[in-house]
Design a protein around this motif. Structure first.
Motif, PDB file in Angstrom:
ATOM      1  N   UNK A  72       5.496   6.287   2.839  1.00  0.00           N
ATOM      2  CA  UNK A  72       5.027   6.305   4.219  1.00  0.00           C
ATOM      3  C   UNK A  72       5.271   7.689   4.812  1.00  0.00           C
ATOM      4  N   UNK A  73       4.244   8.250   5.434  1.00  0.00           N
ATOM      5  CA  UNK A  73       4.389   9.538   6.102  1.00  0.00           C
ATOM      6  C   UNK A  73       3.612   9.512   7.409  1.00  0.00           C
ATOM      7  N   UNK A  74       3.929  10.431   8.309  1.00  0.00           N
ATOM      8  CA  UNK A  74       3.242  10.487   9.591  1.00  0.00           C
ATOM      9  C   UNK A  74       1.755  10.761   9.407  1.00  0.00           C
ATOM     10  N   UNK A  75       1.414  11.678   8.505  1.00  0.00           N
ATOM     11  CA  UNK A  75       0.008  12.021   8.297  1.00  0.00           C
ATOM     12  C   UNK A  75      -0.768  10.856   7.704  1.00  0.00           C
ATOM     13  N   UNK A  76      -0.180  10.191   6.703  1.00  0.00           N
ATOM     14  CA  UNK A  76      -0.855   9.047   6.097  1.00  0.00           C
ATOM     15  C   UNK A  76      -1.012   7.922   7.108  1.00  0.00           C
ATOM     16  N   UNK A  77      -0.025   7.702   7.938  1.00  0.00           N
ATOM     17  CA  UNK A  77      -0.104   6.648   8.951  1.00  0.00           C
ATOM     18  C   UNK A  77      -1.246   6.904   9.928  1.00  0.00           C
ATOM     19  N   UNK A  78      -1.420   8.142  10.346  1.00  0.00           N
ATOM     20  CA  UNK A  78      -2.531   8.484  11.240  1.00  0.00           C
ATOM     21  C   UNK A  78      -3.864   8.225  10.553  1.00  0.00           C
ATOM     22  N   UNK A  79      -3.951   8.588   9.301  1.00  0.00           N
ATOM     23  CA  UNK A  79      -5.208   8.399   8.569  1.00  0.00           C
ATOM     24  C   UNK A  79      -5.536   6.923   8.388  1.00  0.00           C
ATOM     25  N   UNK A  80      -4.542   6.130   8.032  1.00  0.00           N
ATOM     26  CA  UNK A  80      -4.783   4.695   7.882  1.00  0.00           C
ATOM     27  C   UNK A  80      -5.135   4.051   9.222  1.00  0.00           C
ATOM     28  N   UNK A 108     -10.991   5.772  -4.169  1.00  0.00           N
ATOM     29  CA  UNK A 108     -10.810   5.875  -5.612  1.00  0.00           C
ATOM     30  C   UNK A 108      -9.509   6.623  -5.886  1.00  0.00           C
ATOM     31  N   UNK A 109      -8.625   5.980  -6.636  1.00  0.00           N
ATOM     32  CA  UNK A 109      -7.327   6.585  -6.926  1.00  0.00           C
ATOM     33  C   UNK A 109      -6.962   6.361  -8.392  1.00  0.00           C
ATOM     34  N   UNK A 110      -6.156   7.286  -8.922  1.00  0.00           N
ATOM     35  CA  UNK A 110      -5.648   7.153 -10.286  1.00  0.00           C
ATOM     36  C   UNK A 110      -4.338   6.382 -10.234  1.00  0.00           C
ATOM     37  N   UNK A 118       0.823  -1.209   0.000  1.00  0.00           N
ATOM     38  CA  UNK A 118       0.000   0.000   0.000  1.00  0.00           C
ATOM     39  C   UNK A 118       0.861   1.264   0.000  1.00  0.00           C
ATOM     40  N   UNK A 119       2.051   1.181   0.586  1.00  0.00           N
ATOM     41  CA  UNK A 119       2.941   2.338   0.597  1.00  0.00           C
ATOM     42  C   UNK A 119       3.293   2.771  -0.824  1.00  0.00           C
ATOM     43  N   UNK A 120       3.549   1.814  -1.699  1.00  0.00           N
ATOM     44  CA  UNK A 120       3.882   2.148  -3.082  1.00  0.00           C
ATOM     45  C   UNK A 120       2.704   2.828  -3.774  1.00  0.00           C
ATOM     46  N   UNK A 121       1.501   2.339  -3.489  1.00  0.00           N
ATOM     47  CA  UNK A 121       0.305   2.920  -4.105  1.00  0.00           C
ATOM     48  C   UNK A 121       0.062   4.341  -3.618  1.00  0.00           C
ATOM     49  N   UNK A 122       0.349   4.589  -2.328  1.00  0.00           N
ATOM     50  CA  UNK A 122       0.064   5.898  -1.728  1.00  0.00           C
ATOM     51  C   UNK A 122       1.232   6.866  -1.833  1.00  0.00           C
ATOM     52  N   UNK A 123       2.315   6.452  -2.475  1.00  0.00           N
ATOM     53  CA  UNK A 123       3.443   7.354  -2.649  1.00  0.00           C
ATOM     54  C   UNK A 123       4.380   7.409  -1.468  1.00  0.00           C
TER      55      UNK A 123
END
Length: 227
Positions: free
Chosen positions: A78-86, A110-112, A71-76
């Motif tokens: 790993x970041x602190x903000x993304x980790x909190x959201x997940x 939904x993602x491109x 999932x990290x590759x898909x979301x660009x």
């Protein structure tokens, strides 16, 4: 978006109670506002997935792929903000699963992607399932996830076997599933940004008391979707 606005936009039954949805929404909003990422975030960004069948048209649930979905590759990354959201999405999914006893529940965004637009699974509880559902008219012909992800209209199936026997097309991830609720997610601007999919082995599982909680989750989850 208010609970009533959501019901109208998603084409869902007006028999559902907007006040009860609002009460569940308050509970889930508090969870979302206070959630923090775990010390070890690696589990948020990888999960096991089944091998896919011919042309990726159907999954093989008892045969898992050697490599987990990245999932990290898909979301660009790993970041602190993304980790909190997940982490928030995973906690919300776990909370609703605990409250309702639903056998499977997942949040998709939904993602491109380089392969084209798709729904990407961000958080879930239950058996491993495919990570991406193409957002194409062709795939939507046999996938409720893709159909809802394109139309923005919720779909409730009370008995999968009867639905298929009557000619309904159905993407089977788990042959034991007998009921499904697939609901859209809308962003603050009203755009369709993903879906929530829920399944259970019991026919007719998604009655009002479960659906109202699912809709509350649909109202709070968009605020925790990654950028």
């Amino acid at each position: 978006m208010s609970p009533l606005d959501y019901l109208n936009r998603a084409g869902l039954a007006d028999a559902l109670d907007a006040d009860r949805i609002a009460a569940h929404l308050a509970t889930y909003s508090e969870i979302a506002e206070t959630c923090q990422a775990p010390a070890d975030v690696a589990a948020l960004y990888a999960y096991r997935v089944p091998e896919l069948g011919e042309n990726g048209a159907c999954s093989l649930p008892d045969q898992l792929a050697d490599d987990p979905y990245d999932l990290a590759a898909t979301l660009g990354g790993i970041s602190a903000e993304t980790s909190i959201r997940l982490a928030t999405l995973q906690r919300l999914v776990a909370q609703l699963s605990s409250e309702t006893g639903a056998g499977w529940l997942g949040v998709y965004q939904a993602r491109a992607l380089t392969s084209g637009p798709a729904l990407v699974k961000l958080a879930y509880t239950g058996k491993p399932s495919r990570a991406e559902f193409p957002l194409t008219a062709e795939f939507a012909q046999h996938s409720n996830n893709s159909a809802v992800g394109l139309s923005g209209l919720g779909r409730i199936i009370d008995h999968v076997d009867s639905y298929v026997a009557e000619g309904g097309a159905y993407y089977t991830c788990d042959a034991e599933v007998q009921s499904e609720a697939c609901l859209p997610l809308f962003g603050a601007d009203g755009a369709l940004v993903g879906i929530i999919d829920a399944e259970d082995n019991r026919p007719g599982f998604f009655r009002a008391q479960v659906l109202e909680r699912l809709i509350a989750l649909c109202l709070v989850a968009p605020g925790s979707l990654p950028d």
